[in-house]
Scaffold this active site. Structure first.
Site, PDB file in Angstrom:
ATOM      1  CD  GLN A 156      38.510  41.351  48.985  1.00 57.68           C
ATOM      2  OE1 GLN A 156      38.747  40.365  48.297  1.00 57.68           O
ATOM      3  NE2 GLN A 156      38.381  41.275  50.291  1.00 57.68           N
ATOM      4  CG  PHE A 157      39.850  44.463  43.962  1.00 56.56           C
ATOM      5  CD1 PHE A 157      40.825  45.387  43.628  1.00 56.56           C
ATOM      6  CD2 PHE A 157      40.133  43.511  44.923  1.00 56.56           C
ATOM      7  CE1 PHE A 157      42.062  45.363  44.251  1.00 56.56           C
ATOM      8  CE2 PHE A 157      41.367  43.482  45.556  1.00 56.56           C
ATOM      9  CZ  PHE A 157      42.343  44.413  45.216  1.00 56.56           C
ATOM     10  CG  ASP A 158      37.763  47.779  40.028  1.00 55.99           C
ATOM     11  OD1 ASP A 158      38.099  46.661  39.610  1.00 55.99           O
ATOM     12  OD2 ASP A 158      38.593  48.651  40.363  1.00 55.99           O
ATOM     13  N   GLY A 159      35.924  45.036  39.933  1.00 55.35           N
ATOM     14  CA  GLY A 159      35.501  43.946  39.051  1.00 55.35           C
ATOM     15  C   GLY A 159      34.622  42.915  39.729  1.00 55.35           C
ATOM     16  CG  PHE A 160      35.741  40.931  42.570  1.00 49.73           C
ATOM     17  CD1 PHE A 160      35.875  40.149  41.435  1.00 49.73           C
ATOM     18  CD2 PHE A 160      36.877  41.189  43.323  1.00 49.73           C
ATOM     19  CE1 PHE A 160      37.110  39.650  41.040  1.00 49.73           C
ATOM     20  CE2 PHE A 160      38.120  40.688  42.944  1.00 49.73           C
ATOM     21  CZ  PHE A 160      38.235  39.912  41.796  1.00 49.73           C
ATOM     22  CG  LEU A 185      34.018  35.254  48.856  1.00 50.99           C
ATOM     23  CD1 LEU A 185      35.111  34.211  48.700  1.00 50.99           C
ATOM     24  CD2 LEU A 185      33.567  35.780  47.540  1.00 50.99           C
ATOM     25  CB  ALA A 186      27.622  35.867  48.464  1.00 51.01           C
ATOM     26  CD  GLU A 187      31.211  39.813  45.538  1.00 52.90           C
ATOM     27  OE1 GLU A 187      30.637  38.770  45.139  1.00 52.90           O
ATOM     28  OE2 GLU A 187      32.414  39.831  45.856  1.00 52.90           O
ATOM     29  CG  HIS A 218      42.094  42.688  41.118  1.00 54.18           C
ATOM     30  ND1 HIS A 218      41.813  41.539  40.437  1.00 54.18           N
ATOM     31  CD2 HIS A 218      42.070  42.336  42.439  1.00 54.18           C
ATOM     32  CE1 HIS A 218      41.653  40.535  41.286  1.00 54.18           C
ATOM     33  NE2 HIS A 218      41.790  40.990  42.508  1.00 54.18           N
ATOM     34  N   PRO A 250      28.377  40.460  40.586  1.00 53.79           N
ATOM     35  CG  PRO A 250      29.656  38.728  41.504  1.00 53.79           C
ATOM     36  CD  PRO A 250      29.762  40.131  40.972  1.00 53.79           C
TER      37      PRO A 250
HETATM   38  C1  LIG Z   1      33.236  37.661  43.116  1.00 55.69           C
HETATM   39  C2  LIG Z   1      34.489  37.900  43.873  1.00 55.69           C
HETATM   40  N1  LIG Z   1      34.431  38.554  45.041  1.00 55.69           N
HETATM   41  C3  LIG Z   1      35.539  38.803  45.738  1.00 55.69           C
HETATM   42  C4  LIG Z   1      36.752  38.397  45.282  1.00 55.69           C
HETATM   43  C5  LIG Z   1      38.033  38.720  46.079  1.00 55.69           C
HETATM   44  N2  LIG Z   1      38.630  37.486  46.583  1.00 55.69           N
HETATM   45  C6  LIG Z   1      39.645  36.890  45.954  1.00 55.69           C
HETATM   46  S1  LIG Z   1      40.070  35.447  46.669  1.00 55.69           S
HETATM   47  C7  LIG Z   1      38.902  35.606  47.862  1.00 55.69           C
HETATM   48  C8  LIG Z   1      38.735  34.530  48.895  1.00 55.69           C
HETATM   49  C9  LIG Z   1      38.461  33.203  48.274  1.00 55.69           C
HETATM   50  O1  LIG Z   1      38.363  32.220  49.260  1.00 55.69           O
HETATM   51  P1  LIG Z   1      38.190  30.688  48.899  1.00 55.69           P
HETATM   52  O2  LIG Z   1      37.044  30.526  47.954  1.00 55.69           O
HETATM   53  O3  LIG Z   1      38.105  29.940  50.158  1.00 55.69           O
HETATM   54  O4  LIG Z   1      39.479  30.293  48.081  1.00 55.69           O
HETATM   55  P2  LIG Z   1      41.009  30.301  48.584  1.00 55.69           P
HETATM   56  O5  LIG Z   1      41.558  31.653  48.283  1.00 55.69           O
HETATM   57  O6  LIG Z   1      41.004  29.982  50.026  1.00 55.69           O
HETATM   58  O7  LIG Z   1      41.683  29.264  47.767  1.00 55.69           O
HETATM   59  C10 LIG Z   1      38.207  36.801  47.691  1.00 55.69           C
HETATM   60  C11 LIG Z   1      37.129  37.288  48.588  1.00 55.69           C
HETATM   61  C12 LIG Z   1      36.782  37.725  44.054  1.00 55.69           C
HETATM   62  N3  LIG Z   1      37.926  37.288  43.507  1.00 55.69           N
HETATM   63  N4  LIG Z   1      35.636  37.480  43.379  1.00 55.69           N
END
Ligand SMILES: Cc1ncc(C[n+]2csc(CCOP(=O)(O)OP(=O)(O)O)c2C)c(N)n1
Ligand SMILES: Cc1ncc(C[n+]2csc(CCOP(=O)(O)OP(=O)(O)O)c2C)c(N)n1
Ligand SMILES: [Mg+2]
Ligand SMILES: [Mg+2]
Lengths: 397, 340, 340, 397
Positions: free
Chosen positions: B89-93, B65-67, B136, B96
């Protein structure tokens, strides 16, 4: 603000008690838990694991390492001088870090690939790069300067930490090519990413550790802790020795005397073997010292003491190897030979640098894109016509 | 299931991109997909549905999970000869990863004097209108178009989506590929085989950066891209009934912009309205207005008008319809331009 | 040494900012400075010289080497009631902090419906012309101006630098403060005490977002900001000798833009040239051209012309003079506009 | 690609051998080195350090924790139902994570400050927030929804990891206010930053650990490892237990059974005390499970097994506390009372949600800036006039 207070916790299951020694250790001193094969006094030390890795380095090989370091230092000093003479815009010296760079660089195989910051002239040397090409960018003629693929040595990266991710991605490519764990020494490959103590604070470096760890990518993170990130001591980046950083990401990590060319060679060799054989990444902290200024624009007297510089001058990586070489039978003529070679080299570097000519301004439009781009083409055409309009008097009115 | 065996079918834009990705994966083993949740889940919009199953975890990679990590490692993979297609995943992300895109991806070819290519595609579902929470529904394309070294495109319909994703992957340059998420479920008939073959032959298809006159008209030109093309078309329909002949241009590419097509149109119609969801201030419409005006100064009967987002962060879902450049606002701009 | 005790002196822009920061630190104990090497070293440009010595390590903080960390913790500090002023070492290194600026700093006030303010200033030495290596000469202001919630300004001379940095720090909104590094060593006479008092009284000073007519003229308007204002002035001088009366406007603010001043000028002169170092494509000139044309459609004798960076990454130092919008290029644009 | 091969290194000075157990431990199972005070079977376990911290929780207090968890679960379920009924656009459930959230939240003092992601409804409850306000943003009416300063509970942050830096900065502010280490229990303050297992990969979280560590900021990093980041198991983010991450940055770290409300309470209390007294940051990994979908838009059947879900259902945090309560003498009437209260609460939540009305579109121009902004004013004026132009038939032609 109690920034120096250290929490004391009982060690028990479930509680990770970081080694907080680093906090009280004054910046610049050595710790016990440092891999060392050659003392600052030039004496060999035995190490259970690592001594074996330098056994095959005979006197000739050691002399080769000396020559590497001496010539790189001469090059580096010459570049500094060229900057002072106005021939370069800027120069980041590697002075003092020759052992870390040559030791690790000489452990590389031809097919390994290297990503660095901007100070790794010694590593560049071990990759067979014509160091004079490094001058191009610091003279303002080129942003890169060499063919990275020809040397498996990527262009310098100036945005701190970025290339740690490129290195990890490249290593992921090696995995996909199947060039890991085949057992064929001519095929298996690894990547080394060099960065500084300051760089460890950048998110990108941490993310590189994440990606490398979870994919078991064949990459070695070689952190030259030269005690300073411009004016900030390593304590501004971490409370604990940086070697602990790797472990937190599940990466085997080792702390080495970065001014000991033999130890740097040994630990890097081991890490590369692990990577090439499919054992995944390693994090190496090489404890060294930036003996010069950050760059020629810097003024270290503003932030560090003469005493500290003196302390480290006693630990000069080249001097200690020289002592060893002498003890093991190298005569004065060898050193005189290196001296002479250095001078010739320096003269050549000087002449080369001075002879470099500015690129034609129109080349600024080259290579923005690999494929045609109408806006760039139009601007190039406009510029050519515009420039052509200036003839004699007309120019600058 | 090989995409090339399919023939004409009615598919959504999401599916069209899926098929385009599938064809790219089939044709070039160096192509690989990276992103969050693109494997078993098939991405939050299911655009990569089934691809990991068919091409394996090495080629369709669930990334940490790291853009910045995704784009930075994609750069390294590209240097090693791969053609990574990253899903954000979405424009706003995407932010990073902005540093890697702006300082590394955009500049590596230039830095290396053309020795190194970075054929990386970054897919970004973008735009609003889906009732989502903060971050989003954004339209950040201008923030990439300003940076030399990047290409920025956006398909407006399933057929273009199918073709353009493959063209983007084939490009030796980095491409930001903005997918109008509100149009993901729009359907169209596509002869996937024919389209694919045309693409293979480099023939019959429209270039990645070529604008298209969707509806010819004589009184006014309306330029749009991605999600707003259908709004422009709707407006053209209404205006046509009211006696105004609107030429709709789907720009398709935001960097470079196909000014030739645009200028030719405006020279004919004498009026231009630009429609996008991104805030108007410093948006694509500004560049278009400035350059078209420079080239059509004597043809323009009215100033170029821009219809787009206001200078506010994307608002809450309940009132996004009022924020978005909807049919009424486009018609209002057409009226204003005609009245000038 | 208290800044207010100084009186008129000839100082550089770097020193003017230093004095402005000093006054801000003196007046409000919640003001603090953060950045890389801003302490003992005084910053790589010495703009913060002596401040850590006088205000302590708690208020002038050498931060870890991480721009996202600097801006992200500044947001937290602002939430806790502080007024952080962050120094980014060079323009090209702001991008690791781009996410925090774009998704957090810009949006917190909106997200909280006005309950939370983030009075954070981000100081960015920007622009080229100093013979630097890659990433050290960029002009990324458009990449911030497009984002609602941010304010973006740039002083062009020492007096403005002194005043504007204090106004920026006093602003309840986040401000991107772009310092033209090529002008850091330009000198001017400033009565620091008088300027400071004017500021304290909220009186005699020009507002942070107000443009200034630097040289009045009748034939054509040239708008610039930051490093290009002096180029515009030089061009006005040469053009004046050749019989063209040029009105030079120092915009001072890029978001918002003082369109009132600009439009009033263009209505008089009928011609406009915009000059900035950033690439022209999607640059500030685009927004200015679009909006001014909309409002001055019938006054304009020629299209708005833009002089700026080309669509290439900032080139190598040896040829940057040819890249930069220099005197000749501005004169060329003035000629073109006049010839229209 | 040998992503599962684990390098084997001899432990020796200078070599950090990460605990690589996490690699082979199947996702979802417990390890030994987990702080636990209450087993899944509802039995108390003694812990040398931490048992003392729950001694003062009498039956009444335990019943309070039960009530917290039960009501939060009821709220969460109701919100899920409201989403299914079309009353909300989206809902991120906290189902299964009640012990981690209530246990840690109840360890907070009023003056402590909290930053969270989007799933911490249980923590919100402990801060006295009217949970119904959380519905505003998921109904698309508000981006925030509450007065964070009134509850010392910051707005939800949706960009993963960002707020870990805000928390650290806030904690740096507390240091500057002098509200650390005074010994005054009403004055000393700390911050808690909640984030998930996935978030640990983001550079911002690592940078937060750097800043917190070097400044010894009074901040507790509370990582709820609920085994999943949407469809990605924790193994995609780390080869080793996440608790090791903190140690790599010099931060004391602890791994706790996140479904054990007592253990969560105890470790958080300890960490907060350390922070408030000037001992600096702590990293807590709470091992828990997201029993529901990621959000109501998600479909977990695509990526995880029924067996895994069953495994964790046996470890339900509420069920085990109930067993303990019964064992310690709580009668059925207590549970019936909670049941009834839950139902009333749910009805109230439902009614509240349904009664919420959309904001006036013109409010989109509010609060973009704190001070006047000519462009926003002009656009607002234009919009008002434009909207006014629509009357009856004219609208939408
Ligand atoms: C910078 C960023 N990238 C992608 C997303 C999309 N996204 C929303 S929740 C999520 C998973 C988060 O997992 P975790 O940190 O384990 O938290 P949990 O949802 O399990 O509580 C992702 C990839 C986001 N919100 N922010
Ligand atoms: C992202 C980024 N921020 C800031 C800088 C400016 N800068 C150049 S070198 C340097 C210090 C680097 O220190 P370290 O990583 O220890 O490497 P060293 O210079 O000691 O080799 C800084 C802050 C940069 N190049 N990139
Ligand atoms: Mg260093
Ligand atoms: Mg999770």
């Amino acid at each position: 603000m109690q920034s120096s207070s250290v929490p004391s916790l009982v060690k028990e299951p479930g509680v990770i008690q970081p080694d907080l020694d680093g906090v009280t250790t004054p910046v610049g001193s050595f710790d016990d838990d440092l891999i060392q094969l050659l003392t600052p006094q030039g004496e060999r030390v035995h190490h259970e694991t690592y001594s074996a890795r330098v056994e095959d380095l005979d006197l000739h090989a050691l002399q080769g390492l000396y020559r590497d370091m001496a010539l790189v230092r001469r090059f580096d000093n010459e570049a500094t001088a060229l900057q002072r003479q106005g021939e370069l815009g800027l120069w980041p010296q590697c002075l003092g870090q020759e052992a870390a760079q040559i030791g690790s660089g000489r452990a590389l195989a031809t097919q390994d690939y290297v990503f660095t910051s901007y100070r790794e002239h010694g590593v560049a040397w071990t990759r067979g790069l014509d160091l004079r090409k490094i001058l191009h960018s610091f003279r303002g003629q080129d942003h890169g300067g060499w063919d990275s693929a020809a040397h498996n040595f990527h262009l310098y990266t100036l945005v701190i930490g970025s290339h740690a991710l490129h290195a990890t991605g490249y290593a992921m490519g090696i995995q996909r090519d199947g060039d890991v764990g085949t057992g064929d020494p001519g095929r298996d490959r690894a990547v080394v990413s060099y960065f500084g103590d300051g760089a460890t604070s950048q998110g990108d470096v941490s993310e590189a550790l994440v990606f490398a760890s979870v994919t078991a990518a064949p990459v070695v993170f070689f952190c030259q802790n030269n005690q300073w990130a411009i004016s900030e001591p390593t304590a501004r980046q971490s409370r604990v020795p940086l070697v602990q950083r790797g472990g937190g990401f599940g990466i085997p990590s080792v702390r080495v005397d970065g001014n000991d060319v033999l130890a740097c060679y040994a630990v890097t060799q081991e890490a590369l073997e692990r990577a090439r054989s499919g054992g995944g990444p390693t994090f190496i902290e090489a404890v060294t010292y930036r003996m010069g200024a950050h760059t020629t624009s810097d003024d270290p007297t503003r932030y560090r003491s003469r005493a500290e510089e003196d302390y480290w001058r006693q630990r000069d990586p080249i001097a200690r190897l020289r002592t060893l070489l002498v003890a093991e039978g190298t005569g004065e003529d060898f050193f005189e030979g290196i001296e002479a070679e250095s001078e010739t080299y320096a003269e050549d570097v000087r002449a080369y640098c001075r002879a470099l000519s500015s690129p034609d301004p129109i080349t600024m439009f080259d290579h923005v894109y690999a494929e045609d781009h109408p806006l760039v083409s139009a601007e190039r055409a406009w510029f050519a016509e515009y420039e052509a309009g200036f003839t004699g008097e007309e120019a600058h009115r | 299931m090989s995409a090339s065996a399919i023939g004409t079918q009615r598919i959504t834009m999401a599916k069209a991109i899926n098929l385009g990705l599938r064809r790219a994966l089939e044709r070039d083993e160096k192509v690989m997909l990276m992103g969050q949740d693109i494997g078993a889940l098939g991405g939050v919009f299911r655009v990569t549905d089934g691809l990991q199953k068919d091409f394996g975890e090495e080629r369709v990679v669930d990334s940490p999970l790291a853009e910045s990590g995704i784009i930075g490692t994609a750069i390294g993979l590209a240097l090693a000869g791969y053609r990574p297609v990253c899903e954000i995943q979405f424009d706003g992300f995407i932010f990073p990863g902005y540093d890697q895109i702006t300082t590394q991806l955009a500049k590596m070819h230039y830095r290396s004097r053309g020795r190194l290519n970075l054929p990386v595609v970054i897919r970004v579902p973008f735009g609003g209108g889906i009732g989502a929470v903060e971050h989003h529904s954004e339209s950040p394309e201008a923030l990439f178009a300003h940076t030399p070294g990047l290409r920025v495109v956006s398909p407006a319909n399933p057929a273009d989506a199918f073709t353009m994703i493959q063209q983007a992957i084939a490009s030796p340059d980095p491409v930001l590929f903005f997918e109008p998420k509100a149009r993901y479920w729009d359907k169209a008939d596509i002869d996937v085989r024919a389209a694919g073959q045309a693409l293979d032959l480099g023939g019959d298809t429209v270039g990645l950066h070529t604008a298209r006159v969707v509806t010819p008209g004589t009184d006014i030109t309306v330029a749009a891209y991605g999600p707003t093309v259908s709004t422009a078309l709707a407006a053209a329909g209404v205006a046509g009934q009211e006696g105004t002949s609107v030429e709709v241009i789907d720009l398709r590419s935001i960097s470079p912009i196909d000014f030739d097509t645009l200028i030719a149109s405006v020279r004919r119609t004498g009026r231009l309205v630009v429609v996008h969801e991104a805030p108007v201030f410093f948006g694509a419409g500004a560049e278009i207005a400035a350059r078209v005006t420079e080239h059509c100064f004597y043809s323009l009967q009215a100033p170029v008008l821009r219809v787009g987002g206001f200078h506010v962060p994307y608002p809450v879902a309940n009132i996004e319809e009022e924020y978005l450049p909807n049919l009424d606002r486009v018609l209002h701009a057409i009226d204003s331009a005609m009245a000038h």
